[in-house]
Each structure stands twice: as structure tokens, then as C-alpha cells.
Write a protein that holds these residues in place. Structure first.
Motif, mmCIF file in Angstrom:
data_model
loop_
_atom_site.group_PDB
_atom_site.id
_atom_site.type_symbol
_atom_site.label_atom_id
_atom_site.label_comp_id
_atom_site.label_asym_id
_atom_site.label_seq_id
_atom_site.Cartn_x
_atom_site.Cartn_y
_atom_site.Cartn_z
ATOM 1 N N VAL A 281 0.837 -1.187 0.000
ATOM 2 C CA VAL A 281 0.000 0.000 0.000
ATOM 3 C C VAL A 281 0.879 1.245 0.000
ATOM 4 O O VAL A 281 0.602 2.219 -0.661
ATOM 5 C CB VAL A 281 -0.936 0.001 1.229
ATOM 6 C CG1 VAL A 281 -1.718 1.293 1.325
ATOM 7 C CG2 VAL A 281 -1.852 -1.193 1.183
ATOM 8 N N ALA A 282 1.970 1.185 0.732
ATOM 9 C CA ALA A 282 2.884 2.325 0.817
ATOM 10 C C ALA A 282 4.320 1.811 0.753
ATOM 11 O O ALA A 282 4.629 0.780 1.325
ATOM 12 C CB ALA A 282 2.659 3.080 2.109
ATOM 13 N N PHE A 283 5.155 2.528 0.053
ATOM 14 C CA PHE A 283 6.569 2.171 -0.036
ATOM 15 C C PHE A 283 7.314 3.124 0.890
ATOM 16 O O PHE A 283 7.459 4.315 0.597
ATOM 17 C CB PHE A 283 7.044 2.270 -1.486
ATOM 18 C CG PHE A 283 8.403 1.703 -1.727
ATOM 19 C CD1 PHE A 283 8.702 0.403 -1.365
ATOM 20 C CD2 PHE A 283 9.385 2.469 -2.313
ATOM 21 C CE1 PHE A 283 9.961 -0.135 -1.587
ATOM 22 C CE2 PHE A 283 10.650 1.950 -2.551
ATOM 23 C CZ PHE A 283 10.938 0.636 -2.182
ATOM 24 N N LEU A 284 7.736 2.625 2.033
ATOM 25 C CA LEU A 284 8.314 3.446 3.095
ATOM 26 C C LEU A 284 9.447 4.370 2.643
ATOM 27 O O LEU A 284 9.499 5.526 3.066
ATOM 28 C CB LEU A 284 8.797 2.540 4.230
ATOM 29 C CG LEU A 284 7.739 1.653 4.872
ATOM 30 C CD1 LEU A 284 8.366 0.702 5.881
ATOM 31 C CD2 LEU A 284 6.650 2.484 5.512
ATOM 32 N N PRO A 285 10.372 3.918 1.790
ATOM 33 C CA PRO A 285 11.454 4.814 1.384
ATOM 34 C C PRO A 285 10.977 6.067 0.654
ATOM 35 O O PRO A 285 11.600 7.125 0.766
ATOM 36 C CB PRO A 285 12.316 3.962 0.459
ATOM 37 C CG PRO A 285 11.997 2.569 0.800
ATOM 38 C CD PRO A 285 10.580 2.576 1.269
ATOM 39 N N GLU A 286 9.891 5.970 -0.075
ATOM 40 C CA GLU A 286 9.378 7.148 -0.778
ATOM 41 C C GLU A 286 8.909 8.211 0.205
ATOM 42 O O GLU A 286 9.069 9.408 -0.034
ATOM 43 C CB GLU A 286 8.244 6.767 -1.731
ATOM 44 C CG GLU A 286 8.701 5.948 -2.918
ATOM 45 C CD GLU A 286 9.668 6.691 -3.824
ATOM 46 O OE1 GLU A 286 9.543 7.920 -3.972
ATOM 47 O OE2 GLU A 286 10.555 6.039 -4.373
ATOM 48 N N GLY A 287 8.328 7.776 1.321
ATOM 49 C CA GLY A 287 7.922 8.729 2.351
ATOM 50 C C GLY A 287 9.124 9.433 2.961
ATOM 51 O O GLY A 287 9.101 10.642 3.187
ATOM 52 N N MET A 288 10.187 8.665 3.212
ATOM 53 C CA MET A 288 11.404 9.261 3.746
ATOM 54 C C MET A 288 12.007 10.233 2.737
ATOM 55 O O MET A 288 12.443 11.327 3.103
ATOM 56 C CB MET A 288 12.413 8.169 4.102
ATOM 57 C CG MET A 288 13.688 8.693 4.687
ATOM 58 S SD MET A 288 14.810 7.346 5.070
ATOM 59 C CE MET A 288 16.131 8.248 5.844
ATOM 60 N N ALA A 289 12.035 9.834 1.476
ATOM 61 C CA ALA A 289 12.590 10.702 0.429
ATOM 62 C C ALA A 289 11.788 11.998 0.323
ATOM 63 O O ALA A 289 12.365 13.080 0.187
ATOM 64 C CB ALA A 289 12.600 9.967 -0.911
ATOM 65 N N LEU A 290 10.480 11.898 0.396
ATOM 66 C CA LEU A 290 9.635 13.095 0.346
ATOM 67 C C LEU A 290 9.914 14.013 1.530
ATOM 68 O O LEU A 290 10.068 15.230 1.366
ATOM 69 C CB LEU A 290 8.157 12.702 0.305
ATOM 70 C CG LEU A 290 7.150 13.843 0.314
ATOM 71 C CD1 LEU A 290 7.323 14.718 -0.925
ATOM 72 C CD2 LEU A 290 5.736 13.300 0.403
#
Length: 124
Positions: free
Chosen positions: A72-81
Motif C-alpha cells: 500500500v505504501a513504499f516506506l522509502p518514498e515517504g522518507m525521500a519526500l
């Protein structure tokens, strides 16, 4: 009916952050976008790349079942954002490095991994 007023705390926002985020916030203040500190920028890029790589492996460990990967969510993309919002575009090479290392470690050829890294970096 009673009317209740909402009071916001007067403490600094960095005090509300847990340990790691507080140290990261301190690093950001010391190496802000106008200081020109190469060491600070390189440190942020390294932290982002390492975090992206580790969170990517964690995300894949959580979602792979019976040969199919769904998330549902890709954790690294949240960190990158979050890093891009907090520190600006100077940290986006960390996205490229982290994604490329993650892709290579998962068995993709280097050119494919570089393409994945480039696309994710351009999204940042």
C-alpha cells in the motif's frame, strides 16, 4: 454549552521530536540551504541513501508473500519526500543512490537499477 479554548504549547518543535529526528533536525539547522556546508549536505545524502536502502528492504520483507509483492505504501518514498521537503533538492542524489543500491541488491542489473534510481530521483 461551554466553549473550550485550545492552547498550543510554547516549546520548540524540535523538542517534540524523538531522538533520531531531533539529531537530524539539528544537522539540518547547522547545514541549512544557505550555509553552503558540503559536509552537512554529504551527510544528509548519506543518511537518506542508507535509510532508503534499509527501509526498502524492510518494505519488501513485509509485503512479499508467495512470490507476489503488493504494498500500500513504499516506506522509502515517504522518507525521500520528507527529506526533500525539509532539506530541499540538494539531497535528491541520496534517492538515486539508495534506490540503485536497493535494486542491485534485489538482483536487478546495474543499468536497470540506474534507471529506477534516476526515475525516483526525478520524482523527488
Amino acid at each position: 454549552m461551554e466553549s473550550k479554548s485550545i492552547e498550543f504549547g510554547s516549546h520548540a518543535p524540535s523538542r517534540a521530536l524523538p531522538g533520531f529526528l531531533e539529531r537530524l533536525s539539528t544537522l539540518a539547522r547547522r547545514s541549512g540551504p544557505f550555509t553552503g556546508s558540503r559536509a552537512g549536505t554529504l551527510g544528509l545524502i548519506f543518511v537518506l541513501a542508507l535509510g532508503y536502502f534499509l527501509l526498502g528492504h524492510l518494505a519488501f520483507l513485509m509485503v512479499i508473500s508467495e512470490g507476489s509483492a503488493t504494498s500500500v505504501a513504499f516506506l522509502p518514498e515517504g522518507m525521500a519526500l520528507a527529506f526533500t521537503i525539509l532539506f530541499g533538492p540538494r539531497v535528491v542524489p541520496g534517492i538515486f543512490i539508495g534506490q540503485m543500491l536497493l535494486s542491485v541488491s534485489l538482483g536487478n542489473p546495474v543499468p536497470v537499477a540506474a534507471a529506477f534510481g534516476l526515475v525516483n530521483m526525478l520524482e523527488g
